[in-house]
Design an enzyme around this catalytic site. Sequence first.
Site, PDB file in Angstrom:
ATOM      1  N   GLY A 232      39.158  10.261 -83.838  1.00 29.39           N
ATOM      2  CA  GLY A 232      39.984  11.415 -83.488  1.00 29.39           C
ATOM      3  C   GLY A 232      40.877  11.906 -84.608  1.00 29.39           C
ATOM      4  O   GLY A 232      41.603  12.880 -84.431  1.00 29.39           O
ATOM      5  N   CYS A 347      21.958  37.046 -78.829  1.00 28.35           N
ATOM      6  CA  CYS A 347      22.108  38.077 -77.809  1.00 28.35           C
ATOM      7  C   CYS A 347      23.059  37.660 -76.696  1.00 28.35           C
ATOM      8  O   CYS A 347      22.654  37.485 -75.542  1.00 28.35           O
ATOM      9  CB  CYS A 347      20.757  38.454 -77.239  1.00 28.35           C
TER      10      CYS A 347
HETATM   11  C1  PLP Z   1      33.357  11.123 -80.708  1.00 27.29           C
HETATM   12  C2  PLP Z   1      33.879   9.751 -80.792  1.00 27.29           C
HETATM   13  C3  PLP Z   1      34.482   9.294 -81.967  1.00 27.29           C
HETATM   14  C4  PLP Z   1      34.712  10.177 -83.161  1.00 27.29           C
HETATM   15  O1  PLP Z   1      35.574  11.228 -82.884  1.00 27.29           O
HETATM   16  P1  PLP Z   1      36.154  12.111 -84.082  1.00 27.29           P
HETATM   17  O2  PLP Z   1      37.052  13.081 -83.409  1.00 27.29           O
HETATM   18  O3  PLP Z   1      34.992  12.779 -84.720  1.00 27.29           O
HETATM   19  O4  PLP Z   1      36.854  11.207 -85.003  1.00 27.29           O
HETATM   20  C5  PLP Z   1      34.899   7.981 -82.011  1.00 27.29           C
HETATM   21  N1  PLP Z   1      34.737   7.153 -80.968  1.00 27.29           N
HETATM   22  C6  PLP Z   1      34.181   7.557 -79.810  1.00 27.29           C
HETATM   23  C7  PLP Z   1      34.034   6.596 -78.707  1.00 27.29           C
HETATM   24  C8  PLP Z   1      33.725   8.865 -79.678  1.00 27.29           C
HETATM   25  O5  PLP Z   1      33.179   9.273 -78.537  1.00 27.29           O
END
Ligand code: PLP
Length: 418
Positions: A232, A347
């Site tokens: 994240g 479209c």
């Molecule tokens: C999508 C995801 C990530 C990575 O998320 P980012 O926002 O790209 O860093 C990490 N762990 C899990 C479990 C995810 O679903």
Amino acid sequence: MYSTLIGNYTKETNFFHTTNPFELLEKYSSPLYVYNEDIFRSKLRQIKNLVKYKNFIPHYSVKANTNIHLLKIVKEEGLHVDTMSPGEIFMALAAGFDPSELFYIPNNATIEDLNYAIERGVLISVDSVSQLQLYAKLNPNSNVAVRFNPGVGAGHHDKVVTAGKKTKFGVNMDEFETVKKIIAENNLNLVGINQHIGSLFMDNNAFIESTTNLLDFAKSFASLEFIDLGGGFGIPYHKQSGEKPLDLVDLGIKLDEMFNQFNAEYGREICFQIEPGRFISCEAGIILGTVTGLKQNAHTTYLGCDIGFNVLARPIMYDSYHDIEIYTQRDQPDLIKYPMNVVGNICESGDIIAKDRELPHCHYGDIIAIMDAGAYGFAMSSSYNQRPRTAEILITSSGDEKVIRRRETFENLIENML
Ligand SMILES: *Cc1c(COP(=O)(O)O)cnc(C)c1O
């Protein structure tokens, strides 16, 4: 030669090395995903060096961008990987990762999904009590991890907040007695717990808060070998208006303190993991496209191009913002900017890449470039409207360009229709 009418990211980063956007589209046609190896590696290293703590294993979350050539670079840089599906496990193994370097964190996995990982010796983190029961039946007497919901979520859009009260993800912490019981009954070994609070936090507080909760909670399990804090980690999508990157130095210092304190209380040293996707690949990728022309309707100007939501889905999915650069080979381009909607060739009226964006007047043949497209870009692209998926080019550290995915053909569109 060409000039840049707006934006300076590709110039400042020497993104194109000795080639340039006009040469690239001439050679590989439009639209085109282009990645820069130096930027990709530098992000991998930033993550690797996030903390001083020694027993730290960062994972790259491959769903953000699963091109095998990029995965091989991840492997070279010594990170492990996170996978969400059998297809992602397949790609990671094909890139040369050992099963022990993979972590599988599925959501609503089927028996087939779970068996795919079990048969290959990939550690699984289950996402609910019922999935834990299912896993226990398939693979008793084994190591397992559990994804908990730390009660705090974060993210740039409701669709990507993956913890807290309004999400399908994770086991609630108050279910831990049930988890312990299933684990004991099936002689499972709970080696790790993990969280993933959501995507794109720019402020460290939510991450620190959820980590505090998770670490506190982790003390109720005696057998842990690792704690995974999820991904994240955000990137500044608004660089043109001065947005600053995530403060990794501050985050690293706080995490180091928390890790050491946890070990002191837990009584032994464990491994800490994180799993960023976007942070690693996003700023290493851009999309080049062809400006097809301008159109006026009532009070709105539309800048048309060949980058539809088949090429980049994020704006239509999340209303997300991407910086835009424009390049021209015209001698005397008009530099006056005014607001316009940048639209693709699909479209549907929702096919808008950018709304009310101040851009200079451009013409057919100018090039539009979408910044920060290396994560959830190609990976979410499609062949909607029967537009074959684009090629992907890597500008390597030595300055060469390498085709890392061929453009799809019309034959590819039809080949699986028996
Ligand atoms: C999508 C995801 C990530 C990575 O998320 P980012 O926002 O790209 O860093 C990490 N762990 C899990 C479990 C995810 O679903």
